[in-house]
Write an enzyme that holds these catalytic residues in place. Structure first.
Site, PDB file in Angstrom:
ATOM      1  N   LYS A  42       0.595  -1.451   0.204  1.00 19.19           N
ATOM      2  CA  LYS A  42      -0.258   0.197   0.247  1.00 19.19           C
ATOM      3  C   LYS A  42       1.144   1.344   0.077  1.00 19.19           C
ATOM      4  O   LYS A  42       2.285   1.198   0.095  1.00 19.19           O
ATOM      5  CB  LYS A  42      -1.303  -0.178   0.761  1.00 19.19           C
ATOM      6  CG  LYS A  42      -2.113  -0.683   1.197  1.00 19.19           C
ATOM      7  CD  LYS A  42      -2.773  -0.846   1.988  1.00 19.19           C
ATOM      8  CE  LYS A  42      -4.320  -2.364   2.734  1.00 19.19           C
ATOM      9  NZ  LYS A  42      -4.322  -1.961   3.813  1.00 19.19           N
ATOM     10  N   TYR A  54     -12.331  -3.164  -3.442  1.00 18.02           N
ATOM     11  CA  TYR A  54     -12.658  -3.475  -1.538  1.00 18.02           C
ATOM     12  C   TYR A  54     -14.126  -2.825  -1.558  1.00 18.02           C
ATOM     13  O   TYR A  54     -15.194  -2.948  -0.628  1.00 18.02           O
ATOM     14  CB  TYR A  54     -12.208  -1.992  -1.055  1.00 18.02           C
ATOM     15  CG  TYR A  54     -10.759  -2.140  -0.485  1.00 18.02           C
ATOM     16  CD1 TYR A  54     -10.727  -2.731   0.541  1.00 18.02           C
ATOM     17  CD2 TYR A  54     -10.131  -1.336  -0.474  1.00 18.02           C
ATOM     18  CE1 TYR A  54      -8.972  -3.956   0.465  1.00 18.02           C
ATOM     19  CE2 TYR A  54      -8.477  -1.666  -0.085  1.00 18.02           C
ATOM     20  CZ  TYR A  54      -7.744  -2.581   0.964  1.00 18.02           C
ATOM     21  OH  TYR A  54      -7.274  -2.665   0.925  1.00 18.02           O
ATOM     22  N   PHE A 113     -15.113   3.213   8.353  1.00 13.05           N
ATOM     23  CA  PHE A 113     -13.854   2.569   7.761  1.00 13.05           C
ATOM     24  C   PHE A 113     -13.445   3.447   6.185  1.00 13.05           C
ATOM     25  O   PHE A 113     -12.536   3.152   6.301  1.00 13.05           O
ATOM     26  CB  PHE A 113     -13.590   1.692   8.573  1.00 13.05           C
ATOM     27  CG  PHE A 113     -13.061   0.474   7.602  1.00 13.05           C
ATOM     28  CD1 PHE A 113     -12.298   0.370   6.552  1.00 13.05           C
ATOM     29  CD2 PHE A 113     -13.508  -0.448   8.357  1.00 13.05           C
ATOM     30  CE1 PHE A 113     -12.449  -1.230   6.275  1.00 13.05           C
ATOM     31  CE2 PHE A 113     -13.777  -2.099   7.567  1.00 13.05           C
ATOM     32  CZ  PHE A 113     -13.679  -2.182   7.027  1.00 13.05           C
ATOM     33  N   ARG A 149      -1.038 -14.831   4.094  1.00 12.32           N
ATOM     34  CA  ARG A 149      -1.651 -14.144   5.141  1.00 12.32           C
ATOM     35  C   ARG A 149      -0.565 -14.509   6.742  1.00 12.32           C
ATOM     36  O   ARG A 149      -0.729 -13.419   7.116  1.00 12.32           O
ATOM     37  CB  ARG A 149      -2.763 -14.523   5.353  1.00 12.32           C
ATOM     38  CG  ARG A 149      -3.671 -14.559   3.786  1.00 12.32           C
ATOM     39  CD  ARG A 149      -4.390 -12.820   3.810  1.00 12.32           C
ATOM     40  NE  ARG A 149      -5.001 -12.782   5.087  1.00 12.32           N
ATOM     41  CZ  ARG A 149      -6.017 -11.668   5.377  1.00 12.32           C
ATOM     42  NH1 ARG A 149      -6.242 -10.802   3.846  1.00 12.32           N
ATOM     43  NH2 ARG A 149      -7.413 -11.493   6.266  1.00 12.32           N
ATOM     44  N   THR A 184      -4.898  -7.727  10.420  1.00  4.80           N
ATOM     45  CA  THR A 184      -5.469  -6.753  10.006  1.00  4.80           C
ATOM     46  C   THR A 184      -4.830  -5.555  11.055  1.00  4.80           C
ATOM     47  O   THR A 184      -4.225  -4.103  10.287  1.00  4.80           O
ATOM     48  CB  THR A 184      -6.903  -6.446  10.059  1.00  4.80           C
ATOM     49  OG1 THR A 184      -7.075  -7.537   9.144  1.00  4.80           O
ATOM     50  CG2 THR A 184      -6.775  -5.029   9.213  1.00  4.80           C
ATOM     51  N   ARG A 227       2.700  -7.230   8.848  1.00  4.59           N
ATOM     52  CA  ARG A 227       2.600  -5.712   9.937  1.00  4.59           C
ATOM     53  C   ARG A 227       3.059  -5.044  11.435  1.00  4.59           C
ATOM     54  O   ARG A 227       3.652  -4.405  12.099  1.00  4.59           O
ATOM     55  CB  ARG A 227       0.525  -6.138  10.246  1.00  4.59           C
ATOM     56  CG  ARG A 227       0.383  -5.869   8.371  1.00  4.59           C
ATOM     57  CD  ARG A 227      -1.474  -6.213   8.239  1.00  4.59           C
ATOM     58  NE  ARG A 227      -1.655  -5.680   7.384  1.00  4.59           N
ATOM     59  CZ  ARG A 227      -2.884  -7.068   7.245  1.00  4.59           C
ATOM     60  NH1 ARG A 227      -4.013  -7.325   7.472  1.00  4.59           N
ATOM     61  NH2 ARG A 227      -3.376  -6.097   5.602  1.00  4.59           N
ATOM     62  N   ASN A 233      -1.581   0.141   7.473  1.00  4.45           N
ATOM     63  CA  ASN A 233      -1.328  -1.336   7.971  1.00  4.45           C
ATOM     64  C   ASN A 233      -0.070  -1.846   6.668  1.00  4.45           C
ATOM     65  O   ASN A 233      -0.092  -3.551   6.762  1.00  4.45           O
ATOM     66  CB  ASN A 233      -2.201  -2.450   8.240  1.00  4.45           C
ATOM     67  CG  ASN A 233      -3.167  -2.853   7.518  1.00  4.45           C
ATOM     68  OD1 ASN A 233      -2.619  -2.177   5.828  1.00  4.45           O
ATOM     69  ND2 ASN A 233      -4.401  -3.784   7.154  1.00  4.45           N
ATOM     70  N   HIS A 279      -2.192  -5.793   1.523  1.00  8.04           N
ATOM     71  CA  HIS A 279      -2.665  -6.314   1.601  1.00  8.04           C
ATOM     72  C   HIS A 279      -2.876  -7.278   0.836  1.00  8.04           C
ATOM     73  O   HIS A 279      -1.519  -7.888   0.093  1.00  8.04           O
ATOM     74  CB  HIS A 279      -3.534  -5.252   0.491  1.00  8.04           C
ATOM     75  CG  HIS A 279      -4.440  -6.810  -0.051  1.00  8.04           C
ATOM     76  ND1 HIS A 279      -6.130  -6.304   0.412  1.00  8.04           N
ATOM     77  CD2 HIS A 279      -4.863  -7.024  -1.570  1.00  8.04           C
ATOM     78  CE1 HIS A 279      -6.703  -7.513  -0.376  1.00  8.04           C
ATOM     79  NE2 HIS A 279      -6.503  -7.779  -1.015  1.00  8.04           N
ATOM     80  N   GLU A 328      -9.532 -11.156  -6.974  1.00  9.69           N
ATOM     81  CA  GLU A 328      -8.173 -10.050  -7.568  1.00  9.69           C
ATOM     82  C   GLU A 328      -7.391  -9.684  -8.975  1.00  9.69           C
ATOM     83  O   GLU A 328      -7.102  -8.823  -9.226  1.00  9.69           O
ATOM     84  CB  GLU A 328      -7.422  -9.793  -5.687  1.00  9.69           C
ATOM     85  CG  GLU A 328      -8.994  -9.205  -4.958  1.00  9.69           C
ATOM     86  CD  GLU A 328      -8.421  -9.362  -2.889  1.00  9.69           C
ATOM     87  OE1 GLU A 328      -7.215  -9.807  -3.105  1.00  9.69           O
ATOM     88  OE2 GLU A 328      -9.431  -9.276  -2.788  1.00  9.69           O
TER      89      GLU A 328
END
Ligand code: IDP
Ligand code: MG
Length: 160
Positions: free
Chosen positions: A10, A50, A58, A86, A92, A103, A123, A126, A137
């Site tokens: 990000k 998203y 949020f 992951r 998250t 993270r 964070n 993704h 995706e």
């Protein structure tokens, strides 16, 4: 099971010059990058990526975060890659993400902090959550001819 998963570094990760450090972690475990592009996401594309979050409180903060600079989008391939990536990314909320996760090692902030300031939680990264999301995706971010098949030095250890 060899899988492919979509990863985004990000804008906060790109702006903090963490691309190399994060990519190194994925390369070190033997995951293979099979596609990569730098993209400056606009609001419409954020709503597509998203889609499941657009109506959540949020979302405005998340949209402003993801559109504030370019992201590095890439696809990783490997055994159970969706779950493994992951695991490496961590949960998250950076506050609760264990040391050793991306993270947990490069951020610390909480939901409460982000919500109080009405900003998205920074964070860094993704990663697709499951097989269905990964398929959708990857198709959203890459054309079929941008996905490459090739051998790495890891393949003899992963596949044989
Ligand atoms: P994930 O990125 O770990 O899959 P999701 O629940 O899919 O987490 O949420 C997508 C992104 O939205 C998160 O990475 C984070 O940037 C942001 N986000 C999720 N929940 C909250 C929240 O409660 N407050 C602020 N931002 C949030
Ligand atoms: Mg998610």
């Amino acid at each position: 099971m060899i899988e492919r998963t979509l990863v985004l570094l990000k804008p906060d990760a790109v702006q903090r010059s963490l691309m190399g450090e994060v990519l190194t972690r994925f390369e070190r475990v033997g995951l293979k990058m099979v596609a990569c592009r730098m993209v400056w996401v606009d609001k419409a594309f954020s709503k597509q990526h998203y889609a499941e979050h657009v109506s959540k409180p949020f979302y405005p903060g998340l949209e402003s975060l993801i559109t504030q600079g370019p992201v590095l989008a890439f696809v990783l391939e490997g055994v159970d890659a969706i779950e493994v990536v992951r695991k490496m990314v961590g949960p998250t909320e950076p506050k609760g993400a264990a040391p050793g996760t991306i993270r947990g090692d490069f951020a610390h902030v909480s939901y409460a902090h982000a919500d109080e300031r009405k900003i998205g939680i920074k964070n860094l990264i993704h990663a697709s959550a499951n097989k269905d999301d990964a398929k959708k995706e990857i198709a959203l971010w890459f054309k079929a001819d941008e996905l490459h098949s090739y051998k790495t030095v890891h393949d003899m250890h992963v596949l044989e």
